[in-house]
Design a protein around this motif. Structure first.
Motif, short mmCIF file in Angstrom:
data_model
loop_
_atom_site.label_atom_id
_atom_site.label_comp_id
_atom_site.label_asym_id
_atom_site.label_seq_id
_atom_site.Cartn_x
_atom_site.Cartn_y
_atom_site.Cartn_z
N ALA A 36 0.72 -1.16 0.10
CA ALA A 36 0.03 0.12 -0.13
C ALA A 36 0.92 1.36 0.11
CB ALA A 36 -1.01 0.07 1.11
N LEU A 37 0.66 2.32 -0.95
CA LEU A 37 1.22 3.44 -0.83
C LEU A 37 0.10 4.50 -0.46
CD1 LEU A 37 3.73 5.22 -1.40
CD2 LEU A 37 2.96 5.12 -3.73
N VAL A 84 0.00 -2.65 13.03
CA VAL A 84 -1.48 -2.53 12.72
C VAL A 84 -2.10 -4.00 12.66
CG1 VAL A 84 -1.38 -0.34 11.69
CG2 VAL A 84 -1.43 -2.33 10.24
N PRO A 85 -3.49 -4.07 12.94
CA PRO A 85 -3.80 -5.53 12.67
C PRO A 85 -3.94 -5.79 11.15
CG PRO A 85 -5.53 -4.26 14.08
CD PRO A 85 -4.41 -3.24 13.55
N VAL A 86 -4.05 -6.97 10.71
CA VAL A 86 -3.94 -7.30 9.24
C VAL A 86 -5.17 -6.51 8.26
CG1 VAL A 86 -4.44 -9.15 7.70
CG2 VAL A 86 -3.53 -9.75 9.84
N GLN A 87 -4.56 -5.57 7.39
CA GLN A 87 -5.17 -4.84 6.56
C GLN A 87 -5.37 -5.52 5.06
OE1 GLN A 87 -6.05 -1.45 7.83
NE2 GLN A 87 -5.62 -2.80 9.68
N SER A 88 -4.50 -6.57 4.80
CA SER A 88 -4.62 -6.91 3.51
C SER A 88 -5.47 -8.17 3.48
CB SER A 88 -3.20 -7.69 3.05
OG SER A 88 -2.08 -6.89 2.99
N ALA A 89 -5.97 -8.61 2.07
CA ALA A 89 -6.78 -9.55 2.03
C ALA A 89 -6.08 -10.90 2.69
CB ALA A 89 -7.01 -10.00 0.26
N GLU A 90 -6.89 -11.94 3.29
CA GLU A 90 -6.41 -12.80 3.77
C GLU A 90 -5.39 -13.82 3.25
OE1 GLU A 90 -8.55 -16.81 5.98
OE2 GLU A 90 -9.54 -15.12 5.94
N ASP A 91 -5.87 -14.08 1.90
CA ASP A 91 -4.89 -14.91 0.86
C ASP A 91 -3.43 -14.56 0.87
OD1 ASP A 91 -6.10 -12.93 -0.65
OD2 ASP A 91 -5.97 -14.22 -2.46
N LEU A 92 -3.57 -12.88 0.79
CA LEU A 92 -2.13 -12.15 0.66
C LEU A 92 -1.31 -12.34 1.95
CD1 LEU A 92 -0.01 -10.35 -1.15
CD2 LEU A 92 -1.53 -8.39 -0.26
N ASP A 112 3.76 0.90 7.71
CA ASP A 112 2.99 0.32 8.31
C ASP A 112 3.24 -1.41 8.32
OD1 ASP A 112 1.35 2.44 9.14
OD2 ASP A 112 -0.38 1.64 8.38
N ILE A 113 3.64 -2.04 9.61
CA ILE A 113 3.69 -3.52 9.49
C ILE A 113 2.44 -4.23 9.98
CG2 ILE A 113 4.88 -5.42 10.57
CD1 ILE A 113 7.56 -3.54 10.55
#
Length: 128
Positions: free
Chosen positions: A53-54, A109-117, A68-69
């Motif tokens: 993400a940018l 941060v908590p997971v922001q990405s799609a679960e599979d990514l 962000d991690i």
């Protein structure tokens, strides 16, 4: 065990300059932008690697960049990074702001990405 990955690079811009920063970075990197009414301080620029993400973030502070991690365990990942030499700046409950050696900010941060990514791209770490 917990997992984490680099989620994004955020371009922190003072609120008064945020619109100009979005226009500049979108034009410079050749990407369209997207923001939401729920989080108007964040504008994502769709350029660069698709799994990173940018984002231009409007802040009430000085201009800077931060990372962000994302993680499935904010407390464990924060403790891991603090063990590596980071310092806690602010604990917002759901996410934490740390300062790495050298002075750079990191948001855990908590997971922001799609679960599979997240599953495919994250690294596993032993929890303390």
């Amino acid at each position: 065990m917990h997992r984490s990955r680099l989620f994004g690079v955020l371009i922190d811009s003072p609120a008064a300059d945020a619109d100009a920063a979005v226009a500049f970075w979108a034009a410079a990197l050749g990407g369209p932008t997207r923001s939401s009414a729920e989080e108007p301080e964040y504008t994502r620029i769709h350029a660069g690697p698709p799994d990173l993400a940018l984002v231009v973030q409007s802040v009430d502070d000085s201009p800077r960049y931060h990372l962000d991690i994302e993680t499935d365990d904010v407390a464990a990942e924060s403790a891991r990074l603090i063990g590596l030499g980071a310092e806690l700046v602010t604990d917002h409950g759901g996410h934490k702001i740390l300062r790495a050696p050298g002075g750079h900010l990191i948001c855990v941060v908590p997971v922001q990405s799609a679960e599979d990514l997240f599953a495919a791209d994250s690294l596993a770490w032993p929890s303390a």
